[in-house]
Design a protein around this motif. Structure first.
Motif, short mmCIF file in Angstrom:
data_model
loop_
_atom_site.label_atom_id
_atom_site.label_comp_id
_atom_site.label_asym_id
_atom_site.label_seq_id
_atom_site.Cartn_x
_atom_site.Cartn_y
_atom_site.Cartn_z
N LEU A 10 1.00 -1.01 0.13
CA LEU A 10 0.11 0.09 0.05
C LEU A 10 0.97 1.34 0.00
CD1 LEU A 10 -2.63 -1.29 2.80
CD2 LEU A 10 -2.75 -1.31 0.39
N THR A 11 0.31 2.44 -0.67
CA THR A 11 0.97 3.47 -0.51
C THR A 11 0.83 4.07 0.87
OG1 THR A 11 -0.77 4.85 -1.22
CG2 THR A 11 0.73 3.96 -3.20
N VAL A 12 1.48 5.30 1.08
CA VAL A 12 1.41 5.90 2.52
C VAL A 12 -0.22 6.51 2.49
CG1 VAL A 12 1.94 7.92 3.93
CG2 VAL A 12 3.79 6.45 2.75
N ALA A 13 -0.79 6.94 1.42
CA ALA A 13 -2.10 7.51 1.40
C ALA A 13 -2.88 6.41 1.77
CB ALA A 13 -2.30 8.25 -0.06
N GLN A 14 -2.93 5.45 1.10
CA GLN A 14 -3.57 4.19 1.19
C GLN A 14 -3.70 3.58 2.56
OE1 GLN A 14 -1.75 1.77 -2.04
NE2 GLN A 14 -3.99 1.97 -3.38
N THR A 15 -2.59 3.30 3.24
CA THR A 15 -2.24 3.12 4.49
C THR A 15 -3.09 3.99 5.65
OG1 THR A 15 -0.34 1.97 4.01
CG2 THR A 15 -0.70 2.47 6.19
N ALA A 16 -2.97 5.32 5.39
CA ALA A 16 -3.37 6.30 6.08
C ALA A 16 -4.82 6.03 6.05
CB ALA A 16 -3.09 7.59 5.65
N SER A 17 -5.60 5.96 4.82
CA SER A 17 -7.06 5.71 4.76
C SER A 17 -7.38 4.30 5.43
CB SER A 17 -7.34 5.78 3.25
OG SER A 17 -8.61 5.49 2.94
N VAL A 18 -6.84 3.21 5.33
CA VAL A 18 -7.27 2.00 5.80
C VAL A 18 -6.91 2.33 7.50
CG1 VAL A 18 -6.42 -0.52 6.48
CG2 VAL A 18 -6.40 0.54 4.14
N MET A 19 -6.23 2.89 7.94
CA MET A 19 -6.04 3.10 9.40
C MET A 19 -6.78 4.25 10.20
SD MET A 19 -1.58 2.27 9.73
CE MET A 19 -1.99 2.24 11.51
N HIS A 56 -0.62 -4.46 12.88
CA HIS A 56 -0.39 -3.38 13.76
C HIS A 56 -1.86 -2.85 14.22
CE1 HIS A 56 1.38 0.22 15.22
NE2 HIS A 56 0.46 0.96 14.86
N MET A 57 -2.79 -2.63 13.39
CA MET A 57 -4.01 -2.44 13.75
C MET A 57 -4.63 -3.41 14.69
SD MET A 57 -5.84 -1.03 10.32
CE MET A 57 -7.28 -0.84 10.95
N ARG A 58 -4.52 -4.52 14.72
CA ARG A 58 -5.06 -5.79 15.39
C ARG A 58 -4.26 -5.63 16.87
NH1 ARG A 58 -3.69 -10.00 12.65
NH2 ARG A 58 -5.21 -9.48 11.03
N GLU A 59 -2.98 -5.46 16.88
CA GLU A 59 -2.25 -5.19 18.04
C GLU A 59 -2.56 -4.08 18.84
OE1 GLU A 59 1.96 -5.76 17.01
OE2 GLU A 59 1.89 -7.86 16.41
N SER A 60 -2.84 -3.00 18.03
CA SER A 60 -3.08 -1.55 19.03
C SER A 60 -4.42 -1.64 19.57
CB SER A 60 -2.76 -0.52 17.89
OG SER A 60 -3.73 -0.57 16.78
N GLN A 61 -5.43 -2.55 18.77
CA GLN A 61 -6.73 -2.45 19.58
C GLN A 61 -6.74 -3.73 20.60
OE1 GLN A 61 -9.41 -2.76 16.35
NE2 GLN A 61 -8.89 -0.63 15.78
N ALA A 62 -5.83 -4.49 21.21
CA ALA A 62 -5.71 -5.48 22.12
C ALA A 62 -6.14 -4.97 23.15
CB ALA A 62 -4.48 -6.28 21.84
N PRO A 63 -6.91 -5.48 23.83
CA PRO A 63 -7.40 -5.26 25.31
C PRO A 63 -6.19 -5.09 26.31
CG PRO A 63 -8.20 -7.44 24.85
CD PRO A 63 -7.57 -6.94 23.68
N VAL A 64 -6.15 -4.24 27.05
CA VAL A 64 -4.79 -3.94 27.90
C VAL A 64 -5.29 -4.60 29.36
CG1 VAL A 64 -3.61 -2.21 29.14
CG2 VAL A 64 -4.24 -1.77 26.88
N ASP A 65 -4.37 -5.49 29.94
CA ASP A 65 -4.47 -6.12 31.13
C ASP A 65 -4.37 -5.00 32.11
OD1 ASP A 65 -4.62 -8.01 33.33
OD2 ASP A 65 -2.87 -8.45 33.29
N SER A 66 -5.30 -4.56 33.13
CA SER A 66 -5.28 -3.56 34.17
C SER A 66 -5.09 -4.21 35.50
CB SER A 66 -6.55 -2.53 33.91
OG SER A 66 -7.67 -3.58 34.18
#
Length: 67
Positions: A10-19, A56-66
């Motif tokens: 993906l281009t940077v623009a496409q990546t930005a759109s997806v994310m 990266h999107m999957r990992e950044s949305q993972a629940p955080v152990d509190s």
């Protein structure tokens, strides 16, 4: 020997759109090493593997152990 499909880049623009972030955020993620990328033959542009973006999107949305 079976042929493997080439990864989708993906281009940077496409990546930005997806994310759903700005292009500047994508550049920051690439330069910090959080998002792998390859430079094009001209050396002026980046291409980011779609699988890396989704990971990266999957990992950044993972629940955080509190604890």
């Amino acid at each position: 020997m079976a042929l493997q499909a080439a990864p989708v880049l993906l281009t940077v623009a496409q990546t930005a759109s997806v994310m759903r972030v700005s292009k500047q955020t994508v550049y920051r993620l690439v330069h910090s090493g959080h998002l792998p990328a390859v430079r094009t033959a001209s050396g002026r542009s980046f291409r980011i593997p779609e699988a890396a973006v989704l990971d990266h999107m999957r990992e950044s949305q993972a629940p955080v152990d509190s604890r």
